[in-house]
Design a protein around this motif. Structure first.
Motif, PDB file in Angstrom:
ATOM      1  N   THR A  99       0.833  -1.204   0.000  1.00  0.00           N
ATOM      2  CA  THR A  99       0.000   0.000   0.000  1.00  0.00           C
ATOM      3  C   THR A  99       0.864   1.250   0.000  1.00  0.00           C
ATOM      4  O   THR A  99       0.619   2.196  -0.765  1.00  0.00           O
ATOM      5  N   MET A 100       1.875   1.282   0.847  1.00  0.00           N
ATOM      6  CA  MET A 100       2.775   2.432   0.889  1.00  0.00           C
ATOM      7  C   MET A 100       3.512   2.611  -0.437  1.00  0.00           C
ATOM      8  O   MET A 100       3.681   3.739  -0.914  1.00  0.00           O
ATOM      9  N   LYS A 101       3.928   1.515  -1.042  1.00  0.00           N
ATOM     10  CA  LYS A 101       4.613   1.615  -2.334  1.00  0.00           C
ATOM     11  C   LYS A 101       3.680   2.161  -3.407  1.00  0.00           C
ATOM     12  O   LYS A 101       4.087   2.978  -4.238  1.00  0.00           O
ATOM     13  N   PHE A 102       2.430   1.706  -3.389  1.00  0.00           N
ATOM     14  CA  PHE A 102       1.457   2.170  -4.382  1.00  0.00           C
ATOM     15  C   PHE A 102       1.276   3.682  -4.291  1.00  0.00           C
ATOM     16  O   PHE A 102       1.355   4.399  -5.299  1.00  0.00           O
ATOM     17  N   PHE A 103       1.045   4.180  -3.070  1.00  0.00           N
ATOM     18  CA  PHE A 103       0.826   5.614  -2.910  1.00  0.00           C
ATOM     19  C   PHE A 103       2.119   6.402  -3.115  1.00  0.00           C
ATOM     20  O   PHE A 103       2.086   7.531  -3.606  1.00  0.00           O
ATOM     21  N   GLY A 104       3.236   5.804  -2.766  1.00  0.00           N
ATOM     22  CA  GLY A 104       4.511   6.457  -3.028  1.00  0.00           C
ATOM     23  C   GLY A 104       4.735   6.686  -4.515  1.00  0.00           C
ATOM     24  O   GLY A 104       5.212   7.752  -4.935  1.00  0.00           O
ATOM     25  N   LYS A 105       4.359   5.707  -5.329  1.00  0.00           N
ATOM     26  CA  LYS A 105       4.475   5.863  -6.783  1.00  0.00           C
ATOM     27  C   LYS A 105       3.519   6.936  -7.295  1.00  0.00           C
ATOM     28  O   LYS A 105       3.843   7.684  -8.209  1.00  0.00           O
ATOM     29  N   CYS A 106       2.322   7.005  -6.696  1.00  0.00           N
ATOM     30  CA  CYS A 106       1.361   8.036  -7.103  1.00  0.00           C
ATOM     31  C   CYS A 106       1.928   9.431  -6.872  1.00  0.00           C
ATOM     32  O   CYS A 106       1.644  10.356  -7.648  1.00  0.00           O
ATOM     33  N   TYR A 107       2.723   9.579  -5.814  1.00  0.00           N
ATOM     34  CA  TYR A 107       3.325  10.875  -5.509  1.00  0.00           C
ATOM     35  C   TYR A 107       4.665  11.079  -6.207  1.00  0.00           C
ATOM     36  O   TYR A 107       5.295  12.126  -6.040  1.00  0.00           O
ATOM     37  N   GLY A 108       5.108  10.088  -6.973  1.00  0.00           N
ATOM     38  CA  GLY A 108       6.355  10.221  -7.717  1.00  0.00           C
ATOM     39  C   GLY A 108       7.602  10.208  -6.857  1.00  0.00           C
ATOM     40  O   GLY A 108       8.621  10.809  -7.204  1.00  0.00           O
ATOM     41  N   ILE A 109       7.562   9.488  -5.745  1.00  0.00           N
ATOM     42  CA  ILE A 109       8.708   9.431  -4.844  1.00  0.00           C
ATOM     43  C   ILE A 109       9.753   8.466  -5.409  1.00  0.00           C
ATOM     44  O   ILE A 109       9.425   7.326  -5.753  1.00  0.00           O
ATOM     45  N   PRO A 110      11.012   8.881  -5.509  1.00  0.00           N
ATOM     46  CA  PRO A 110      12.075   7.981  -6.003  1.00  0.00           C
ATOM     47  C   PRO A 110      12.163   6.711  -5.162  1.00  0.00           C
ATOM     48  O   PRO A 110      11.919   6.730  -3.954  1.00  0.00           O
ATOM     49  N   LYS A 111      12.506   5.604  -5.808  1.00  0.00           N
ATOM     50  CA  LYS A 111      12.471   4.294  -5.169  1.00  0.00           C
ATOM     51  C   LYS A 111      13.336   4.232  -3.918  1.00  0.00           C
ATOM     52  O   LYS A 111      12.909   3.700  -2.884  1.00  0.00           O
ATOM     53  N   ASN A 112      14.546   4.774  -3.977  1.00  0.00           N
ATOM     54  CA  ASN A 112      15.451   4.671  -2.821  1.00  0.00           C
ATOM     55  C   ASN A 112      14.918   5.467  -1.629  1.00  0.00           C
ATOM     56  O   ASN A 112      15.016   5.028  -0.477  1.00  0.00           O
ATOM     57  N   ILE A 113      14.333   6.634  -1.899  1.00  0.00           N
ATOM     58  CA  ILE A 113      13.749   7.438  -0.821  1.00  0.00           C
ATOM     59  C   ILE A 113      12.523   6.746  -0.257  1.00  0.00           C
ATOM     60  O   ILE A 113      12.311   6.702   0.967  1.00  0.00           O
ATOM     61  N   MET A 114      11.699   6.180  -1.124  1.00  0.00           N
ATOM     62  CA  MET A 114      10.479   5.519  -0.690  1.00  0.00           C
ATOM     63  C   MET A 114      10.795   4.315   0.199  1.00  0.00           C
ATOM     64  O   MET A 114      10.146   4.112   1.240  1.00  0.00           O
ATOM     65  N   GLU A 115      11.776   3.522  -0.170  1.00  0.00           N
ATOM     66  CA  GLU A 115      12.108   2.347   0.627  1.00  0.00           C
ATOM     67  C   GLU A 115      12.595   2.723   2.021  1.00  0.00           C
ATOM     68  O   GLU A 115      12.249   2.077   3.013  1.00  0.00           O
ATOM     69  N   LYS A 116      13.381   3.807   2.108  1.00  0.00           N
ATOM     70  CA  LYS A 116      13.855   4.258   3.419  1.00  0.00           C
ATOM     71  C   LYS A 116      12.680   4.781   4.246  1.00  0.00           C
ATOM     72  O   LYS A 116      12.595   4.509   5.458  1.00  0.00           O
ATOM     73  N   ARG A 117      11.758   5.504   3.623  1.00  0.00           N
ATOM     74  CA  ARG A 117      10.591   6.003   4.354  1.00  0.00           C
ATOM     75  C   ARG A 117       9.740   4.856   4.858  1.00  0.00           C
ATOM     76  O   ARG A 117       9.231   4.889   5.988  1.00  0.00           O
ATOM     77  N   ILE A 118       9.544   3.840   4.043  1.00  0.00           N
ATOM     78  CA  ILE A 118       8.744   2.687   4.463  1.00  0.00           C
ATOM     79  C   ILE A 118       9.373   2.014   5.679  1.00  0.00           C
ATOM     80  O   ILE A 118       8.682   1.676   6.647  1.00  0.00           O
ATOM     81  N   GLU A 119      10.686   1.841   5.648  1.00  0.00           N
ATOM     82  CA  GLU A 119      11.374   1.248   6.797  1.00  0.00           C
ATOM     83  C   GLU A 119      11.142   2.069   8.063  1.00  0.00           C
ATOM     84  O   GLU A 119      10.853   1.518   9.133  1.00  0.00           O
TER      85      GLU A 119
END
Length: 253
Positions: A99-119
Motif C-alpha cells: 500500500t505504501m509503495k502504491f501511494f509512493g508511486k502516485c506521488y512520484g517518490i524515487p524508489k530509494n527514498i520511498m524504501e527508506k521512508r517505508i522502513e
C-alpha cells in the motif's frame, strides 16, 4: 498555514429541506501547531475537514492551505497534506508495505527514498508484525496504522486527521497519539477532529469548539478555562452550550 474563511456547506434532504452542515466557519491554524476540532457526533467536523482536504467543495467561503486555494488549486493542496478519514478505504488484497509503495508511486517518490521512508514508518508505527500481511486479515487497529502510513509516505507538511483514534484499543490509541506528538516535534502542522474531548487536553495547542455546524469558540485551553471557570474541555464545551453561545461574544486571546 491553514485559513478557513466564512465556510458554509449546504445539503438537502427530503425531510428537512436545505440545511447547513457547516455554517460560517472561521479559524486559522498556524505552522507547527496541533489544532483540535472538537464537538459531538454530527457537529460538522468531518464535513469541514473533507472540505479543507479538497474531498468536497464548500457552498460559499474560501480556504487557503499552505498558500493554495482549495477550490482553485486542489492538486497543490493535496501535495501538502496527508488526510486520514474513517471512510477512507484501502485495497484489501495489498499488504501495508505494498500500500505504501502504491501511494509512493502516485506521488512520484524515487524508489530509494520511498524504501527508506517505508522502513522508518514501519518502525515508528510498530508495524513489524503485520507489514507483509494482506489488509483484509488485519485488525481494526492495524488497518488504522496502515491508513496513517499511507498518509505519511510523501512526508506532507500538514496532517488532517478525522477521528484518528475512534474505536481503537488503548495501546493502538497510544501509538496514534505518540505519532501526533512526534510529527509536531518535526515541525509539522496537525489539525484533527475528535469527540473524545479529554484526548485533546494533552495534545492541542489550540482548539475550536463546533456545534451544529457553527464554530462557537476558538482559543487556547487555558484561555477557555479562564473564560468559563471550568477545568476540563468537556465542561468547557457544555458551558458554552448551556449559555447559548453568549461567551462567543467575548474577545479572543
Amino acid at each position: 498555514m491553514i485559513k478557513v474563511m466564512h465556510i458554509k456547506k449546504k445539503f438537502y434532504d427530503k425531510k428537512h429541506g436545505d440545511f447547513y452542515a457547516v455554517n460560517d466557519a472561521n479559524f486559522q491554524v498556524e505552522k507547527g501547531e496541533i489544532f483540535g476540532l472538537l464537538g459531538p457526533n454530527g457537529a460538522g467536523k468531518t464535513t469541514l475537514l473533507r472540505i479543507i482536504a479538497t474531498i468536497m467543495q464548500q457552498t460559499t467561503g474560501q480556504i487557503i492551505v499552505n498558500g493554495y486555494d482549495t477550490r482553485e488549486q486542489p492538486e497543490e493542496v493535496r501535495k501538502s497534506i496527508g488526510f486520514l478519514s474513517g471512510n477512507t478505504k484501502l485495497y484489501k488484497k495489498l499488504t501495508p508495505v505494498e500500500t505504501m509503495k502504491f501511494f509512493g508511486k502516485c506521488y512520484g517518490i524515487p524508489k530509494n527514498i520511498m524504501e527508506k521512508r517505508i522502513e522508518d514508518i514501519v518502525v515508528n508505527l510498530q508495524m513489524e508484525d503485520f507489514k507483509d500481511r494482506i489488509i483484509e486479515k488485519l485488525s481494526t487497529g492495524q488497518v488504522q496504522k496502515t491508513s496513517i502510513a499511507r498518509c505519511m509516505i510523501h512526508d506532507p507538511e500538514i496532517y488532517i486527521l478525522d477521528e484518528p483514534t475512534l474505536g481503537l484499543d488503548i495501546l493502538t490509541s497510544r501509538t496514534i497519539v505518540d505519532f501526533i506528538k512526534n510529527k509536531k516535534g518535526e515541525g509539522k502542522t496537525i489539525i484533527f477532529s475528535t469527540h473524545y474531548m479529554e484526548e485533546a487536553d494533552s495534545l492541542c495547542d489550540r482548539i475550536a469548539l463546533i456545534h451544529k455546524g457553527k464554530i462557537i469558540e476558538t482559543g487556547r485551553l487555558e484561555s477557555l478555562k479562564e473564560k468559563t471557570g471550568q477545568t476540563n474541555i468537556r465542561d468547557i464545551f457544555l458551558t458554552y452550550i448551556d449559555r447559548g453561545g453568549r461567551l462567543y461574544e467575548l474577545p479572543k486571546d
